[in-house]
Design a protein around this motif. Structure first.
Motif, PDB file in Angstrom:
ATOM      1  N   ILE A  91       0.852  -1.209   0.000  1.00 52.10           N
ATOM      2  CA  ILE A  91       0.000   0.000   0.000  1.00 52.10           C
ATOM      3  C   ILE A  91       0.883   1.252   0.000  1.00 52.10           C
ATOM      4  O   ILE A  91       0.611   2.223  -0.703  1.00 52.10           O
ATOM      5  CB  ILE A  91      -0.965  -0.015   1.210  1.00 52.10           C
ATOM      6  CG1 ILE A  91      -1.868  -1.258   1.170  1.00 52.10           C
ATOM      7  CG2 ILE A  91      -1.791   1.263   1.278  1.00 52.10           C
ATOM      8  CD1 ILE A  91      -2.759  -1.438   2.381  1.00 52.10           C
ATOM      9  N   LEU A  92       1.972   1.175   0.754  1.00 53.77           N
ATOM     10  CA  LEU A  92       2.888   2.333   0.803  1.00 53.77           C
ATOM     11  C   LEU A  92       3.537   2.572  -0.555  1.00 53.77           C
ATOM     12  O   LEU A  92       3.730   3.716  -0.982  1.00 53.77           O
ATOM     13  CB  LEU A  92       3.966   2.106   1.868  1.00 53.77           C
ATOM     14  CG  LEU A  92       3.452   1.988   3.300  1.00 53.77           C
ATOM     15  CD1 LEU A  92       4.604   1.769   4.261  1.00 53.77           C
ATOM     16  CD2 LEU A  92       2.651   3.226   3.695  1.00 53.77           C
ATOM     17  N   GLU A  93       3.836   1.457  -1.240  1.00 49.53           N
ATOM     18  CA  GLU A  93       4.436   1.564  -2.567  1.00 49.53           C
ATOM     19  C   GLU A  93       3.444   2.245  -3.530  1.00 49.53           C
ATOM     20  O   GLU A  93       3.826   3.114  -4.315  1.00 49.53           O
ATOM     21  CB  GLU A  93       4.748   0.159  -3.066  1.00 49.53           C
ATOM     22  CG  GLU A  93       5.840   0.112  -4.108  1.00 49.53           C
ATOM     23  CD  GLU A  93       6.227  -1.334  -4.372  1.00 49.53           C
ATOM     24  OE1 GLU A  93       7.392  -1.668  -4.197  1.00 49.53           O
ATOM     25  OE2 GLU A  93       5.336  -2.132  -4.718  1.00 49.53           O
ATOM     26  N   ALA A  94       2.171   1.847  -3.425  1.00 45.68           N
ATOM     27  CA  ALA A  94       1.132   2.457  -4.271  1.00 45.68           C
ATOM     28  C   ALA A  94       1.043   3.959  -3.969  1.00 45.68           C
ATOM     29  O   ALA A  94       0.874   4.783  -4.873  1.00 45.68           O
ATOM     30  CB  ALA A  94      -0.214   1.772  -4.036  1.00 45.68           C
ATOM     31  N   MET A  95       1.185   4.295  -2.678  1.00 45.69           N
ATOM     32  CA  MET A  95       1.106   5.709  -2.266  1.00 45.69           C
ATOM     33  C   MET A  95       2.290   6.499  -2.843  1.00 45.69           C
ATOM     34  O   MET A  95       2.131   7.581  -3.402  1.00 45.69           O
ATOM     35  CB  MET A  95       1.114   5.768  -0.736  1.00 45.69           C
ATOM     36  CG  MET A  95       0.587   7.042  -0.155  1.00 45.69           C
ATOM     37  SD  MET A  95       0.640   7.054   1.652  1.00 45.69           S
ATOM     38  CE  MET A  95      -0.576   5.835   2.093  1.00 45.69           C
ATOM     39  N   TYR A  96       3.466   5.904  -2.730  1.00 45.36           N
ATOM     40  CA  TYR A  96       4.707   6.518  -3.216  1.00 45.36           C
ATOM     41  C   TYR A  96       4.632   6.716  -4.731  1.00 45.36           C
ATOM     42  O   TYR A  96       4.909   7.809  -5.249  1.00 45.36           O
ATOM     43  CB  TYR A  96       5.855   5.584  -2.831  1.00 45.36           C
ATOM     44  CG  TYR A  96       7.223   5.991  -3.306  1.00 45.36           C
ATOM     45  CD1 TYR A  96       7.876   7.087  -2.731  1.00 45.36           C
ATOM     46  CD2 TYR A  96       7.887   5.263  -4.295  1.00 45.36           C
ATOM     47  CE1 TYR A  96       9.146   7.448  -3.154  1.00 45.36           C
ATOM     48  CE2 TYR A  96       9.153   5.619  -4.716  1.00 45.36           C
ATOM     49  CZ  TYR A  96       9.777   6.710  -4.146  1.00 45.36           C
ATOM     50  OH  TYR A  96      11.031   7.066  -4.560  1.00 45.36           O
ATOM     51  N   MET A 122      -4.431   1.376   8.380  1.00 48.82           N
ATOM     52  CA  MET A 122      -4.010   2.638   7.757  1.00 48.82           C
ATOM     53  C   MET A 122      -4.376   3.828   8.647  1.00 48.82           C
ATOM     54  O   MET A 122      -4.779   4.895   8.144  1.00 48.82           O
ATOM     55  CB  MET A 122      -4.671   2.795   6.368  1.00 48.82           C
ATOM     56  CG  MET A 122      -4.129   1.812   5.343  1.00 48.82           C
ATOM     57  SD  MET A 122      -4.920   1.981   3.721  1.00 48.82           S
ATOM     58  CE  MET A 122      -4.244   3.555   3.146  1.00 48.82           C
ATOM     59  N   THR A 123      -4.197   3.662   9.951  1.00 49.67           N
ATOM     60  CA  THR A 123      -4.640   4.714  10.880  1.00 49.67           C
ATOM     61  C   THR A 123      -4.033   6.085  10.547  1.00 49.67           C
ATOM     62  O   THR A 123      -4.710   7.103  10.626  1.00 49.67           O
ATOM     63  CB  THR A 123      -4.304   4.352  12.339  1.00 49.67           C
ATOM     64  OG1 THR A 123      -2.942   3.933  12.386  1.00 49.67           O
ATOM     65  CG2 THR A 123      -5.179   3.233  12.869  1.00 49.67           C
ATOM     66  N   GLY A 124      -2.751   6.090  10.190  1.00 49.56           N
ATOM     67  CA  GLY A 124      -2.062   7.372   9.964  1.00 49.56           C
ATOM     68  C   GLY A 124      -2.374   8.010   8.627  1.00 49.56           C
ATOM     69  O   GLY A 124      -2.082   9.195   8.423  1.00 49.56           O
ATOM     70  N   SER A 125      -2.956   7.248   7.704  1.00 51.97           N
ATOM     71  CA  SER A 125      -3.223   7.810   6.372  1.00 51.97           C
ATOM     72  C   SER A 125      -4.448   8.715   6.360  1.00 51.97           C
ATOM     73  O   SER A 125      -4.645   9.495   5.427  1.00 51.97           O
ATOM     74  CB  SER A 125      -3.414   6.694   5.337  1.00 51.97           C
ATOM     75  OG  SER A 125      -2.206   5.996   5.166  1.00 51.97           O
ATOM     76  N   ALA A 148      -5.542   4.197  -1.211  1.00 46.75           N
ATOM     77  CA  ALA A 148      -6.754   3.601  -0.641  1.00 46.75           C
ATOM     78  C   ALA A 148      -7.485   2.768  -1.684  1.00 46.75           C
ATOM     79  O   ALA A 148      -7.947   1.655  -1.406  1.00 46.75           O
ATOM     80  CB  ALA A 148      -7.661   4.703  -0.094  1.00 46.75           C
ATOM     81  N   ALA A 149      -7.569   3.293  -2.915  1.00 43.22           N
ATOM     82  CA  ALA A 149      -8.234   2.542  -3.995  1.00 43.22           C
ATOM     83  C   ALA A 149      -7.469   1.252  -4.255  1.00 43.22           C
ATOM     84  O   ALA A 149      -8.063   0.174  -4.411  1.00 43.22           O
ATOM     85  CB  ALA A 149      -8.309   3.399  -5.261  1.00 43.22           C
ATOM     86  N   PHE A 150      -6.156   1.334  -4.252  1.00 42.24           N
ATOM     87  CA  PHE A 150      -5.327   0.139  -4.440  1.00 42.24           C
ATOM     88  C   PHE A 150      -5.592  -0.862  -3.300  1.00 42.24           C
ATOM     89  O   PHE A 150      -5.793  -2.052  -3.526  1.00 42.24           O
ATOM     90  CB  PHE A 150      -3.838   0.544  -4.466  1.00 42.24           C
ATOM     91  CG  PHE A 150      -2.911  -0.620  -4.385  1.00 42.24           C
ATOM     92  CD1 PHE A 150      -2.578  -1.338  -5.535  1.00 42.24           C
ATOM     93  CD2 PHE A 150      -2.376  -1.036  -3.170  1.00 42.24           C
ATOM     94  CE1 PHE A 150      -1.727  -2.442  -5.464  1.00 42.24           C
ATOM     95  CE2 PHE A 150      -1.542  -2.136  -3.082  1.00 42.24           C
ATOM     96  CZ  PHE A 150      -1.211  -2.844  -4.236  1.00 42.24           C
ATOM     97  N   ALA A 151      -5.610  -0.350  -2.067  1.00 40.45           N
ATOM     98  CA  ALA A 151      -5.780  -1.223  -0.896  1.00 40.45           C
ATOM     99  C   ALA A 151      -7.148  -1.925  -0.939  1.00 40.45           C
ATOM    100  O   ALA A 151      -7.250  -3.116  -0.629  1.00 40.45           O
ATOM    101  CB  ALA A 151      -5.635  -0.413   0.393  1.00 40.45           C
TER     102      ALA A 151
END
Ligand code: PMP
Length: 398
Positions: A50-55, A244-247, A281-284
């Motif tokens: 998920i972080l990779e998708a965000m990056y 994903m609390t911090g997102s 989020a969409a990816f997750a």
């Protein structure tokens, strides 16, 4: 210069329920090793995928203002599909409003349903922010007890009595699976709540942030009940379901004409949610149910550990934990309040739990155990907790 009564009144000058937690943190800073069974945060971090998708989304340019305050079409389509699949209720992207976390959804929905001075109901025991959220929109919090004798299932008769005593209300906020009790509202409870909302002609705000953490029975969203779609606003979040609390990503599901008004609020407050977070989020969500089950699994397992340990003794009673990442324990047989028990346990065994009283009056004499540490550490801490309760009970009967 004077600050507004609205902002100084958010906590109503009283306790915010976090005293035991703060004391535990102070002891930790002073070098003590504390086992934290306090806050509802996973012991894992957001999945690297998920972080990779965000990056990648950020590198692709999703770093500017987002065009739409209610969320990208792509994400709203995914959320709408998910809601429709889990509830069977037709849901279009126009029924979805993306917000920066469930808490922002609770604020936005109350802002949408309550005028200053209106009374807004919620069920006690409650998630700590509920009364403050209601006060922050200048409405008046009206708690309705859900009693331990009814295993914390709210009674429609109590709702009616509280609404009558308040001289009418604008909204009712519920939460199932429930924090802090771990209780899942039964169909009968939900039908009673739906009937009450229709009779009073009020909004139902349904906080469903724990919907993927269900251990026994099935989660029933009140939006699925006849006549409820047009008066129910569902608050959802990826904090608990996807770690994903911090997102800060969540949503409100509701009638299109209500969500169009929330858009005005977003324009004047958040300006929407970061584009790279929405893409992630969409990816997750695309990772599907099996991913959500993987995130929930440790809590299911640990709930089993706690329930088994509690079954082996008779000083502490567990509220049957149907869902959410907590187990609530009835410690009234020890003769202590939840607060005194939690503080005593912290000082003597360095185990931190939340006193029931920090979630309202109805959970007095209870404590909430968060299932948020590794299995072996949890088991050891609960053994200490039960030994502590056993000592207190023994002293009581001496
Ligand atoms: N509702 C309940 C019942 C919660 O327990 C929480 C967080 N602990 C929230 C809402 C808010 O969660 P978030 O803003 O992270 O989505």
């Amino acid at each position: 210069m004077k600050l507004s009564n609205r902002i100084t009144g958010i906590n109503a000058g009283g306790s915010d329920g976090w005293e035991t937690y703060v004391l535990a943190c102070e002891m930790e800073e002073a070098g003590k090793e504390i086992t934290h069974l306090t806050i509802g945060e996973h012991d894992i971090r957001t999945d690297p995928l998920i972080l990779e998708a965000m990056y990648n989304a950020a590198l692709d340019g999703h770093t500017g203002y987002t065009a739409l305050g209610n969320g990208s079409v792509g994400l709203r389509v995914r959320i709408a599909e998910r809601v429709e699949k889990t509830t069977g209720i037709p849901t279009s992207p126009d029924n979805v409003f993306v917000v920066p976390g469930g808490q922002a959804g609770l604020f936005a929905t109350h802002m949408g349903c309550c005028d200053p001075g209106d009374r807004a109901m919620f069920i006690d025991p409650y998630y700590a922010t509920y009364p403050g959220t209601i006060r922050s929109v200048s409405a008046e919090p009206v708690p309705v007890p859900a009693r331990p004798e009814r295993i914390f299932q709210p009674d429609p008769a109590d709702l009616e009595a509280a609404a009558a005593a308040a001289g009418g209300v604008s909204s009712l906020l519920i939460n199932s699976p429930n924090n802090p009790t771990g209780v899942l509202y039964s169909r009968e409870t939900m039908e009673g709540i739906a009937r009450f909302c229709q009779e009073q002609d009020i909004w139902l705000i349904s906080d469903e942030v724990y919907e993927t953490q269900v251990w026994t029975g099935a989660h029933l969203s009140p939006r699925m009940l006849p006549g409820m779609q047009e008066r129910t606003l569902v608050v959802g979040s990826m904090s608990k379901s996807h770690a994903m609390t911090g997102s800060r990503i969540g949503w409100v599901i509701g009638p299109q004409e209500v969500l169009e008004r929330l858009d005005d609020l977003a324009t004047n407050t958040t300006y929407g949610v970061a584009g790279f977070v929405q893409e992630a989020a969409a990816f997750a969500l695309g990772l599907g149910e099996s991913f959500e089950e993987k995130i929930a699994e440790p809590f299911r397992r640990r709930r089993g550990i706690v329930m088994r340990l509690v079954e082996g003794q008779n000083h502490v009673r567990a509220i049957p934990a149907d869902g959410a990442m907590y187990v609530m324990l009835d410690i009234r047989a020890t003769g202590l309040s939840g607060e005194d028990f939690a503080n005593g346990l912290l000082r003597t065994h360095h185990v931190a739990v939340m006193p029931g009283e920090s979630f309202g009056r109805a959970a007095a004499g209870h404590i909430r155990v968060a299932l948020t540490v590794a299995d072996d550490r949890l088991e050891e801490a609960v053994r200490q907790l039960l030994a502590y309760a056993g000592d207190l009970s023994a002293r009581r009967t001496d």
